[in-house]
Design a protein around this motif. Sequence first.
Motif, short mmCIF file in Angstrom:
data_model
loop_
_atom_site.label_atom_id
_atom_site.label_comp_id
_atom_site.label_asym_id
_atom_site.label_seq_id
_atom_site.Cartn_x
_atom_site.Cartn_y
_atom_site.Cartn_z
N ALA A 62 -16.99 -12.78 -49.00
CA ALA A 62 -17.79 -11.29 -48.62
C ALA A 62 -16.83 -10.34 -47.90
N THR A 63 -15.56 -11.25 -47.27
CA THR A 63 -14.89 -10.54 -46.27
C THR A 63 -13.38 -10.42 -46.72
N GLY A 64 -13.14 -11.75 -47.52
CA GLY A 64 -11.57 -11.61 -47.73
C GLY A 64 -11.09 -12.50 -46.59
N ARG A 65 -11.82 -12.97 -45.56
CA ARG A 65 -11.11 -13.80 -44.52
C ARG A 65 -11.21 -15.43 -44.46
N SER A 66 -10.45 -16.05 -43.83
CA SER A 66 -10.89 -17.53 -43.53
C SER A 66 -11.55 -17.48 -42.45
N LEU A 67 -12.01 -18.84 -42.08
CA LEU A 67 -12.74 -18.81 -40.91
C LEU A 67 -11.85 -18.96 -39.50
N ASP A 68 -10.66 -19.04 -39.63
CA ASP A 68 -9.75 -19.07 -38.65
C ASP A 68 -10.18 -18.05 -37.54
N ASP A 69 -10.38 -18.42 -36.26
CA ASP A 69 -10.84 -17.50 -35.15
C ASP A 69 -12.04 -16.86 -35.24
N VAL A 70 -12.85 -17.15 -36.51
CA VAL A 70 -14.02 -16.68 -36.40
C VAL A 70 -15.22 -17.28 -35.79
N VAL A 71 -16.25 -16.37 -35.05
CA VAL A 71 -17.25 -17.02 -34.36
C VAL A 71 -18.45 -17.37 -35.36
N VAL A 72 -18.84 -18.39 -35.10
CA VAL A 72 -19.91 -19.12 -36.20
C VAL A 72 -20.91 -19.55 -35.16
#
Length: 263
Positions: A62-72
């Motif tokens: 959906a965003t082209g980003r990994s989960l690194d530093d992503v708030v889940v």
Amino acid sequence: MWLGFFLVSPSSVTAAFARRATLSRSFSLLSDFKYEQTDPDVFYGALARDSVELVGDLYLGATGRSLDDVVVLDVGGGPGYFADAFSGAGARYVPVEPDPSEMHAAGLSVGSSVRGSGLALPIRDGSVDVCFSSNVAEHVARPWDMAEEMLRVTRPGGIAILSYTLWWGPFGGHETGPWHYLGGEYAARRYRRITGHEPKNRFGVSLFDVGAKDGLRWARRTPNGELLAAFPRYHPRWAWWMVRVPALRELLVSNLVLVLRKP
């Protein structure tokens, strides 16, 4: 316009996870299910790893980003079985759970845990990248109010992922199945008569009749999110077509994943 079970090309949102959705994965998760009551560490450990892969793949699509530093934000995070798995993927994991006894049921300690209801999340608007809920909606009397709360706290451009068990599927009655096919109340009474105690998931109190049609209707109509994909969580990729068939999906999809982007 409704285009089968995708509103965008599957290659743009679900491609990475679709490659994982094999028959061997389905069998492995099914074999782990038998440990849910007797050895929850085994069951939830496997489910945690699979959930991180699910969320990570969908967020990447959906965003082209990994989960690194992503708030889940994990709505209904329970005792914290998923914490290590998400942290290991680089995410900033925050579980929300209304029941304090459930939060400490496994003896785990998650420093970021928040006590609160999914129907009124104690989280400010647009503050998380991913809002995720796994096997919780069927335990909520007003699941689509919870789903709207999930969208409220998701930042614009982020995604909400709602995965829930369908009532008419083989696991819809949880520990009271397959007798739930004869009615939830009947299944609960039978369980009490056979075991001598109430089921953990009591129909009409902590377990409700929630279907695929209900979730798809909400996801198509909500003004607060764009439906990106809907597919069976535990099925191999070649069986995802079942979501397109109204009666069949209620019986055979088992667990439906709805993926929405916050505008």
